[in-house]
Design a protein around this motif. Structure first.
Motif, PDB file in Angstrom:
ATOM      1  N   ARG A  79      11.404  63.400  11.519  1.00 16.97           N
ATOM      2  CA  ARG A  79      12.427  63.479  10.468  1.00 16.97           C
ATOM      3  C   ARG A  79      13.352  64.636  10.812  1.00 16.97           C
ATOM      4  N   PRO A  80      14.161  64.494  11.869  1.00 16.56           N
ATOM      5  CA  PRO A  80      14.922  65.630  12.396  1.00 16.56           C
ATOM      6  C   PRO A  80      16.034  66.158  11.494  1.00 16.56           C
ATOM      7  N   GLN A  81      16.400  65.418  10.465  1.00 16.42           N
ATOM      8  CA  GLN A  81      17.466  65.901   9.577  1.00 16.42           C
ATOM      9  C   GLN A  81      16.949  66.217   8.181  1.00 16.42           C
ATOM     10  N   GLN A 128      25.776  66.067  11.039  1.00 16.79           N
ATOM     11  CA  GLN A 128      26.100  66.382  12.428  1.00 16.79           C
ATOM     12  C   GLN A 128      25.112  67.370  13.057  1.00 16.79           C
ATOM     13  N   THR A 129      24.017  67.656  12.342  1.00 18.46           N
ATOM     14  CA  THR A 129      23.017  68.592  12.857  1.00 18.46           C
ATOM     15  C   THR A 129      21.617  67.996  12.714  1.00 18.46           C
ATOM     16  N   LYS A 130      20.657  68.622  13.408  1.00 18.75           N
ATOM     17  CA  LYS A 130      19.275  68.132  13.356  1.00 18.75           C
ATOM     18  C   LYS A 130      18.320  69.220  13.862  1.00 18.75           C
ATOM     19  N   ILE A 131      17.027  68.993  13.627  1.00 19.05           N
ATOM     20  CA  ILE A 131      15.996  69.827  14.228  1.00 19.05           C
ATOM     21  C   ILE A 131      15.812  69.334  15.655  1.00 19.05           C
ATOM     22  N   SER A 151       5.427  68.851  17.625  1.00 16.46           N
ATOM     23  CA  SER A 151       6.106  67.731  16.984  1.00 16.46           C
ATOM     24  C   SER A 151       6.259  67.993  15.490  1.00 16.46           C
ATOM     25  N   ARG A 152       5.390  68.887  14.978  1.00 17.27           N
ATOM     26  CA  ARG A 152       5.418  69.168  13.546  1.00 17.27           C
ATOM     27  C   ARG A 152       4.767  70.515  13.264  1.00 17.27           C
TER      28      ARG A 152
END
Length: 205
Positions: A79-81, A128-131, A151-152
């Motif tokens: 869930r990168p965002q 426009q951003t993420k982990i 990963s977490r």
């Protein structure tokens, strides 16, 4: 008598090409600045979430009736965002009278130790951003430092001090060290790193 000479077609095309090149360069630079600013703003948002979550754990605030839990944050590359803020209503999960690394400090989707579930809020980053990456950095025997890509990672602020508990998908609960979360724009060019230490200090670089 001198006659006025206008621009030739070639001269006009050259001027037009120069103008197009300059406009393109300015727009590209502006776009880069915008992406860099977005990455910085998103990292600042994460840093604010960390501080707010810590404050929740020291505040006298009920999660459910009669329940004053500890609060944590869940970072997950699947869930990168999103950054999840969750509650932990039972610190001593195994009921052995001691809160230690044998207990559970991570977020459990749809469940957890709180009646009705542990989810407090789902916080979305800028589109426009993420982990981009998560790392656990901690000391190992012999005085060396180990860095593990994760990963977490979950970070729980245990009431009442609060004590910091760091849970990683790879090694479980860490008793020392810190976590690094890279917040980047979607191109991966601009990166800001948010670090949280087991001492409770948080920073951004």
């Amino acid at each position: 008598m001198h006659t006025k000479r206008g621009f030739t077609l070639i001269e006009m095309l050259v001027v037009l090409a120069i103008i197009v090149f300059m406009v393109t360069a300015v727009l590209a630079n502006t776009h880069g600045i915008t992406l860099e600013a977005r990455a910085k703003a998103a990292a600042s948002t994460v840093l604010d979430l960390i501080k707010d979550t810590r404050n929740r754990s020291v505040a006298v605030k009920q999660f459910t009736t009669g329940t004053f839990p500890s609060y944590g944050l869940d970072f997950d590359l699947s869930r990168p965002q999103q950054v999840i803020v969750y509650a932990d209503c039972i610190a001593d999960d195994n009921a052995d009278g001691i809160v230690d690394n044998k207990d559970t400090f991570n977020y459990i989707s749809g469940g957890g130790s709180c009646t009705g579930g542990s989810l407090v809020s789902t916080n979305k980053l800028d589109t426009q951003t993420k982990i981009g990456a998560i790392r656990a950095v901690f000391p190992v025997s012999g005085g060396s430092i180990r860095t593990v890509s994760e990963s977490r990672v979950d970070i729980l602020f245990l009431r009442p001090e609060p004590t910091i508990w760091i849970w990683t998908a790879t090694d479980g609960v860490l008793t020392a060290g810190h976590v690094e979360v890279d917040i980047e724009d979607t191109t991966g060019k601009y990166i800001r790193t948010v670090s949280l230490y087991s001492t409770g200090e948080a920073s951004m670089k």
